[in-house]
Design an enzyme around this catalytic site. Structure first.
Site, PDB file in Angstrom:
ATOM      1  N   LYS A 123       0.842  -1.209   0.000  1.00 40.69           N
ATOM      2  CA  LYS A 123       0.000   0.000   0.000  1.00 40.69           C
ATOM      3  C   LYS A 123       0.870   1.250   0.000  1.00 40.69           C
ATOM      4  O   LYS A 123       0.612   2.202  -0.738  1.00 40.69           O
ATOM      5  CB  LYS A 123      -0.947  -0.021   1.220  1.00 40.69           C
ATOM      6  CG  LYS A 123      -2.093  -1.015   1.066  1.00 40.69           C
ATOM      7  CD  LYS A 123      -2.885  -1.247   2.344  1.00 40.69           C
ATOM      8  CE  LYS A 123      -3.874  -2.394   2.137  1.00 40.69           C
ATOM      9  NZ  LYS A 123      -4.645  -2.780   3.310  1.00 40.69           N
ATOM     10  N   GLN A 175      -4.752  -1.346   9.420  1.00 38.77           N
ATOM     11  CA  GLN A 175      -4.701  -2.700   8.859  1.00 38.77           C
ATOM     12  C   GLN A 175      -5.332  -3.703   9.831  1.00 38.77           C
ATOM     13  O   GLN A 175      -5.021  -3.718  11.021  1.00 38.77           O
ATOM     14  CB  GLN A 175      -3.247  -3.086   8.531  1.00 38.77           C
ATOM     15  CG  GLN A 175      -3.079  -4.405   7.821  1.00 38.77           C
ATOM     16  CD  GLN A 175      -3.682  -4.437   6.404  1.00 38.77           C
ATOM     17  OE1 GLN A 175      -3.790  -3.415   5.736  1.00 38.77           O
ATOM     18  NE2 GLN A 175      -4.095  -5.612   5.972  1.00 38.77           N
ATOM     19  N   ASP A 195     -11.292   2.935   3.726  1.00 39.88           N
ATOM     20  CA  ASP A 195     -11.482   1.480   3.713  1.00 39.88           C
ATOM     21  C   ASP A 195     -12.973   1.119   3.611  1.00 39.88           C
ATOM     22  O   ASP A 195     -13.321  -0.015   3.312  1.00 39.88           O
ATOM     23  CB  ASP A 195     -10.946   0.884   5.023  1.00 39.88           C
ATOM     24  CG  ASP A 195      -9.764  -0.035   4.792  1.00 39.88           C
ATOM     25  OD1 ASP A 195      -9.619  -0.560   3.681  1.00 39.88           O
ATOM     26  OD2 ASP A 195      -8.986  -0.212   5.758  1.00 39.88           O
TER      27      ASP A 195
END
Ligand code: GUN
Length: 294
Positions: free
Chosen positions: A53, A97, A120
Site C-alpha cells: 500500500k 490494517q 477502507d
C-alpha cells in the site's frame, strides 16, 4: 496471458495510471492527497499488504504517513493516533490494517475514524450508506471486484451471481453492491456460506461466482456450469519448499481445473489483489477532492 484469464495486474495498472494523472492535476492546484497507514503487530501477511500500500501511494504521487506500532500498543494509544490523523489536514484517508491484536476491539477503533476519511469503507456510517445506495466510500476489495467485472466487459444486469462467503470485508458488501439497482450491478444475488447445505446446487446455477471463503479448492470444476465467470478473492499461503519464501499463494478455487471450463477467471496472485490497493488509492483521491470541494 490466456484469453480467458482476467489480468488484474493490467487493469489495476490502467486505473493507477489514470489516478496518477489526476493526482498530478490536483498537485498543480496545491493539493496532495494523503493516506495515513497504521499497522499494529508483526503479522507477515499484514506487513506485506501494508508495504504494498505504501509503495502504491508513492507510485502515483500520494503523500503517506506510516506508523508501524508494536503488538503491545494499547487500544487507547491507537485511538489517540487515529484521532490525530482525523484532525490532520494532510491526511485524507486513514487505514488501520486488520486484523488487530486480540486485546484491541476492532469495532471501537474503526468507529473512531472520521467517516469523511474512511477510505477502507469499514465505518458503520459508510456501510449503512452503501447499503441504502447512497454515495459512500466503498470497501476496496468489493469495489475492485466490481471494477474487474466492468473492465472485462462482464454484464451483471440480470445475471445470477453466487457469492461464497459472508465476511464483513468481502462477502456481505460485494453481494450488496451487486444487487443495487445501478449500472454494473442489478444482479440476482445468492449468498452461500458455511451454513449452506449443498453448495454445488447453487454454484451450478451461477453465471458469476465470487469466491471469498479463505479456503483453497472450495470451488472445483464439477461444481460449475460451462462458461461461468469466476472471481477468486482468496489469498491462501500453501507450504512450498521449492520456493525461497517456503510458501506459494493460491486462491479459493481450483484454478487449473476451472480455467478450462470458465469463460473468464481471475488468477491468484494477479487477479483481485492488485485491485484492492488500487481502489484504496481511488478512495483517497476522491476524499481529497471532496475535502477541497472539487
Ligand atoms: N485486512 C485484510 N484486508 C483488509 C483491507 O482491505 N483493509 C484493511 N484495513 N485491513 C485488511
Amino acid at each position: 496471458m490466456t484469453a480467458n484469464i482476467i489480468d488484474g495486474k493490467q487493469i489495476a495498472a490502467d486505473i493507477r495510471n489514470e489516478l496518477k494523472h489526476e493526482v498530478s492535476a490536483l498537485k498543480q492546484k496545491g493539493i496532495t492527497p494523503g493516506l495515513g497507514v497504521i499497522l499494529v503487530g508483526e503479522d507477515p501477511a499484514s506487513k506485506s499488504y501494508v508495504t504494498a500500500k505504501e509503495r502504491a501511494c508513492e507510485e502515483i504521487g500520494l503523500y503517506s504517513d506510516d506508523y508501524r506500532l508494536p503488538r503491545e500498543t494499547t487500544q487507547a494509544d491507537l485511538i489517540t493516533l487515529v484521532k490525530k490523523m482525523n484532525a490532520d489536514p494532510k491526511i485524507n484517508g486513514i487505514l488501520v490494517q486488520l486484523p488487530l491484536p486480540k486485546h484491541i476491539n476492532e469495532s471501537d477503533v474503526l468507529m473512531a475514524i472520521d467517516p469523511a476519511k474512511d477510505v477502507d469503507g469499514f465505518h458503520p456510517v459508510s456501510v449503512g450508506k452503501m447499503m441504502i445506495g447512497e454515495k459512500a466510500f466503498l470497501p476496496c476489495t468489493p469495489h475492485g471486484v466490481i471494477k474487474l467485472l466492468e473492465r472485462s466487459g462482464v454484464k451483471t444486469e440480470g445475471a445470477h451471481v453466487v457469492v461464497v462467503g459472508r465476511s464483513n470485508i468481502v462477502g456481505k458488501p460485494v453481494a450488496n453492491l451487486l444487487f443495487q439497482k445501478k449500472k454494473n450491478a442489478n444482479a440476482t444475488v445468492t449468498i452461500c456460506h458455511t451454513g449452506t447445505k449443498d453448495l454445488s446446487y447453487f454454484t451450478k446455477q451461477a453465471d458469476i461466482i465470487i469466491a471469498a471463503t479463505g479456503k483453497p479448492n472450495t470451488i472445483t470444476a464439477d461444481m460449475v456450469k460451462n462458461g461461468v465467470v469466476i472471481i477468486d478473492v482468496g489469498v491462501n499461503r500453501i507450504e512450498d519448499t521449492s520456493k525461497k519464501s517456503g510458501f506459494r499463494l493460491v486462491g479459493d478455487v481450483d484454478f487449473e481445473a476451472l480455467k478450462g471450463k470458465a469463460s473468464l477467471i481471475t488468477p491468484v496472485p494477479g487477479g483481485v489483489g492488485p485491485m484492492t490497493i488500487t481502489m484504496l488509492l481511488f478512495n483517497t483521491v476522491e476524499s481529497a477532492k471532496m475535502a477541497n470541494r472539487i
